[in-house]
Design an enzyme around this catalytic site. Structure first.
Site, PDB file in Angstrom:
ATOM      1  N   ASN A 144      17.358   5.935   0.580  1.00  0.00           N
ATOM      2  CA  ASN A 144      16.662   6.663   1.637  1.00  0.00           C
ATOM      3  C   ASN A 144      15.983   5.761   2.660  1.00  0.00           C
ATOM      4  O   ASN A 144      15.778   6.164   3.804  1.00  0.00           O
ATOM      5  CB  ASN A 144      15.630   7.584   0.956  1.00  0.00           C
ATOM      6  CG  ASN A 144      14.598   8.098   1.929  1.00  0.00           C
ATOM      7  OD1 ASN A 144      14.866   9.025   2.692  1.00  0.00           O
ATOM      8  ND2 ASN A 144      13.407   7.490   1.935  1.00  0.00           N
ATOM      9  N   LYS A 204       0.812  -1.220   0.000  1.00  0.00           N
ATOM     10  CA  LYS A 204       0.000   0.000   0.000  1.00  0.00           C
ATOM     11  C   LYS A 204       0.853   1.281   0.000  1.00  0.00           C
ATOM     12  O   LYS A 204       0.549   2.236  -0.723  1.00  0.00           O
ATOM     13  CB  LYS A 204      -0.925  -0.002   1.233  1.00  0.00           C
ATOM     14  CG  LYS A 204      -2.072   0.947   1.074  1.00  0.00           C
ATOM     15  CD  LYS A 204      -3.077   0.828   2.193  1.00  0.00           C
ATOM     16  CE  LYS A 204      -3.890   2.105   2.229  1.00  0.00           C
ATOM     17  NZ  LYS A 204      -4.192   2.585   3.531  1.00  0.00           N
ATOM     18  N   TYR A 224      22.073   2.227  14.926  1.00  0.00           N
ATOM     19  CA  TYR A 224      21.722   3.212  13.893  1.00  0.00           C
ATOM     20  C   TYR A 224      22.908   4.160  13.630  1.00  0.00           C
ATOM     21  O   TYR A 224      23.214   4.487  12.486  1.00  0.00           O
ATOM     22  CB  TYR A 224      20.502   3.981  14.402  1.00  0.00           C
ATOM     23  CG  TYR A 224      19.885   4.972  13.462  1.00  0.00           C
ATOM     24  CD1 TYR A 224      19.162   4.561  12.348  1.00  0.00           C
ATOM     25  CD2 TYR A 224      19.980   6.342  13.721  1.00  0.00           C
ATOM     26  CE1 TYR A 224      18.554   5.490  11.509  1.00  0.00           C
ATOM     27  CE2 TYR A 224      19.376   7.277  12.893  1.00  0.00           C
ATOM     28  CZ  TYR A 224      18.665   6.851  11.788  1.00  0.00           C
ATOM     29  OH  TYR A 224      18.071   7.769  10.964  1.00  0.00           O
ATOM     30  N   LYS A 239      24.720   4.620  10.120  1.00  0.00           N
ATOM     31  CA  LYS A 239      24.643   5.919   9.451  1.00  0.00           C
ATOM     32  C   LYS A 239      26.018   6.504   9.163  1.00  0.00           C
ATOM     33  O   LYS A 239      26.215   7.158   8.146  1.00  0.00           O
ATOM     34  CB  LYS A 239      23.791   6.888  10.276  1.00  0.00           C
ATOM     35  CG  LYS A 239      22.295   6.568  10.213  1.00  0.00           C
ATOM     36  CD  LYS A 239      21.823   6.419   8.782  1.00  0.00           C
ATOM     37  CE  LYS A 239      20.332   6.550   8.596  1.00  0.00           C
ATOM     38  NZ  LYS A 239      19.928   6.315   7.200  1.00  0.00           N
TER      39      LYS A 239
HETATM   40  P1  NAI Z   1      10.036   7.049   7.403  1.00  0.00           P
HETATM   41  O1  NAI Z   1       9.891   5.918   8.378  1.00  0.00           O
HETATM   42  O2  NAI Z   1       8.922   8.015   7.282  1.00  0.00           O
HETATM   43  O3  NAI Z   1      10.345   6.491   5.953  1.00  0.00           O
HETATM   44  C1  NAI Z   1      11.201   5.414   5.718  1.00  0.00           C
HETATM   45  C2  NAI Z   1      10.559   4.533   4.674  1.00  0.00           C
HETATM   46  O4  NAI Z   1      11.457   3.452   4.392  1.00  0.00           O
HETATM   47  C3  NAI Z   1       9.253   3.918   5.142  1.00  0.00           C
HETATM   48  O5  NAI Z   1       8.225   4.219   4.228  1.00  0.00           O
HETATM   49  C4  NAI Z   1       9.556   2.428   5.219  1.00  0.00           C
HETATM   50  O6  NAI Z   1       8.448   1.602   4.900  1.00  0.00           O
HETATM   51  C5  NAI Z   1      10.673   2.285   4.221  1.00  0.00           C
HETATM   52  N1  NAI Z   1      11.493   1.104   4.479  1.00  0.00           N
HETATM   53  C6  NAI Z   1      11.949   0.671   5.665  1.00  0.00           C
HETATM   54  N2  NAI Z   1      12.667  -0.443   5.520  1.00  0.00           N
HETATM   55  C7  NAI Z   1      12.681  -0.728   4.196  1.00  0.00           C
HETATM   56  C8  NAI Z   1      13.268  -1.753   3.419  1.00  0.00           C
HETATM   57  N3  NAI Z   1      13.981  -2.731   3.987  1.00  0.00           N
HETATM   58  N4  NAI Z   1      13.086  -1.728   2.086  1.00  0.00           N
HETATM   59  C9  NAI Z   1      12.353  -0.759   1.497  1.00  0.00           C
HETATM   60  N5  NAI Z   1      11.757   0.229   2.191  1.00  0.00           N
HETATM   61  C10 NAI Z   1      11.924   0.257   3.528  1.00  0.00           C
HETATM   62  O7  NAI Z   1      11.394   7.801   7.811  1.00  0.00           O
HETATM   63  P2  NAI Z   1      12.069   9.152   7.254  1.00  0.00           P
HETATM   64  O8  NAI Z   1      12.184  10.073   8.386  1.00  0.00           O
HETATM   65  O9  NAI Z   1      11.422   9.599   6.019  1.00  0.00           O
HETATM   66  O10 NAI Z   1      13.543   8.612   6.945  1.00  0.00           O
HETATM   67  C11 NAI Z   1      14.121   8.569   5.664  1.00  0.00           C
HETATM   68  C12 NAI Z   1      15.610   8.385   5.828  1.00  0.00           C
HETATM   69  O11 NAI Z   1      16.179   9.504   6.480  1.00  0.00           O
HETATM   70  C13 NAI Z   1      16.005   7.180   6.661  1.00  0.00           C
HETATM   71  O12 NAI Z   1      17.158   6.585   6.123  1.00  0.00           O
HETATM   72  C14 NAI Z   1      16.310   7.781   8.004  1.00  0.00           C
HETATM   73  O13 NAI Z   1      17.171   6.967   8.765  1.00  0.00           O
HETATM   74  C15 NAI Z   1      16.930   9.091   7.592  1.00  0.00           C
HETATM   75  N6  NAI Z   1      16.913  10.120   8.609  1.00  0.00           N
HETATM   76  C16 NAI Z   1      15.750  10.741   8.950  1.00  0.00           C
HETATM   77  C17 NAI Z   1      15.768  11.732   9.895  1.00  0.00           C
HETATM   78  C18 NAI Z   1      14.569  12.507  10.240  1.00  0.00           C
HETATM   79  O14 NAI Z   1      14.715  13.504  10.974  1.00  0.00           O
HETATM   80  N7  NAI Z   1      13.391  12.146   9.755  1.00  0.00           N
HETATM   81  C19 NAI Z   1      16.999  12.082  10.619  1.00  0.00           C
HETATM   82  C20 NAI Z   1      18.156  11.418  10.143  1.00  0.00           C
HETATM   83  C21 NAI Z   1      18.100  10.462   9.190  1.00  0.00           C
END
Ligand code: NAI
Length: 319
Positions: free
Chosen positions: A98, A52, A163, A167
């Site tokens: 990402n 979804k 993590y 990272k």
């Molecule tokens: P989020 O949880 O909203 O989005 C991450 C997406 O990755 C989700 O839709 C999830 O279903 C998908 N996902 C997880 N494991 C997966 C896999 N094995 N294969 C394919 N898809 C997968 O999180 P957000 O905040 O958008 O994070 C995006 C990136 O930014 C991540 O790498 C996170 O670690 C990094 N990040 C985010 C920060 C923030 O402030 N939001 C801070 C630092 C890093």
């Protein structure tokens, strides 16, 4: 200035079902790219799957007249994600690594599973996607990669040992891809974003989250992956409209003669100098910069055993 466009390009966004990935996918589709919207659709802790998450984003792009295809594989099967790009659009130009999850817990209580899952998704996942995209990038002498680090990786963060390790790995990974890719016009950069998403909604207050829209990470990424960008191997922080570059800084340090006087005590005596960034600090970008220091060391001449350092960092006998 005209707007940056990506017409005719294929952009793969992993974890594009929500948060930052969704913002990237919508943006690049709105600027002419065909987008592979990858998402496994699990929880932020990496549990479960659902098609979804990706479907909703693909529908939104198509409804706005854009081009997108869904992919539901885990990034640990990155080859299948790239295959979707090649099968559907015949090419790949941009890879946005990402996707991510969290398994926050103190180091004392961390299980092997918490560790392995995080390393798997972030490190192996980014590797697998880049590895599958690389031959295409090399063949067409063009490619752009963004890897996603985090402040937790750059600086450490309580309860995020797994993590943080994953990272910071993204930084080393990116810096090496940048060096290997440069002559093929393959540029890789790494970002440490900060934005409101399901990942951060429980750890930040609502008023702070309101000023950290995922959309505000997009412009930096858009600049970095544009065909005219020459930026390569750099680390950027972005969030809430702020964009900044980070780099390594080395104190001018201490250079002691490598002889019998080179003891722990000799270093301790000048510990302040080891830690002093106030004068002549350097900004190294490669191993060669360290070799330069050894060159300085050579100028000090051989020690009392007739040994001096050679450029390979080995101790050589001066004849
Ligand atoms: P989020 O949880 O909203 O989005 C991450 C997406 O990755 C989700 O839709 C999830 O279903 C998908 N996902 C997880 N494991 C997966 C896999 N094995 N294969 C394919 N898809 C997968 O999180 P957000 O905040 O958008 O994070 C995006 C990136 O930014 C991540 O790498 C996170 O670690 C990094 N990040 C985010 C920060 C923030 O402030 N939001 C801070 C630092 C890093």
């Amino acid at each position: 200035m005209s707007e940056l466009r990506y017409d005719g390009q294929v952009v793969v966004v992993t974890g594009a079902g929500g948060g930052l990935g969704k913002a990237y996918a919508l943006f690049f589709a709105s600027r002419g790219a065909s987008v592979v919207v990858n998402d496994l659709g699990g929880s932020f802790k990496g549990e479960g799957t659902s098609s979804k998450a990706a479907d909703v984003v693909v529908d939104e792009i198509k409804a706005a007249g854009g081009k997108a295809v869904a992919n539901y594989n885990s990034v640990t099967d990155g080859d299948k994600i790239i295959e979707t790009a090649i099968k559907t659009y015949g090419r790949i130009d941009v890879l946005l690594n990402n996707a991510g999850i969290l398994r926050d817990i103190s180091f004392k209580n961390m299980s092997d599973k918490d560790w392995d899952l995080i390393i798997d998704v972030h490190v192996k996942g980014s590797y697998k996607c880049a590895k599958a995209a690389w031959p295409h990038f090399r063949k067409q002498k063009y490619g752009r990669v963004i890897n996603t680090a985090s402040a937790a990786g750059l600086f450490g963060s309580f309860g995020q040992c797994n993590y943080s390790a994953a990272k910071l790995a993204m930084v080393g990974f990116t810096e090496t891809l940048a060096k290997e890719g440069a002559k093929y016009n393959i540029y890789a950069n790494v970002i440490a974003p900060i934005a409101a998403s399901r990942m951060t909604e429980t750890v930040m207050p609502p008023d702070v989250l309101a000023s950290l829209k995922p959309d505000w990470i997009v412009p930096l990424v858009a600049c970095l992956v544009h065909k005219d960008s020459k930026e390569n191997g750099s680390i950027f922080e972005a969030g809430g409209g702020h964009v900044a570059k980070l780099r390594w800084e080395r104190s001018n340090g201490l250079l002691l003669k490598a002889d019998d006087t080179y003891t722990p005590g000799a270093i301790l005596k000048k510990w302040d100098k080891v830690n002093d960034f106030s004068k002549d600090a350097q900004y190294p970008t490669g191993v060669a910069d360290f070799m330069g220091l050894l060159e300085e060391s050579m100028k000090m001449g051989p020690n009392d055993k007739g040994e001096t350092l050679d450029f390979k960092g080995k101790v050589a006998l001066v004849t």
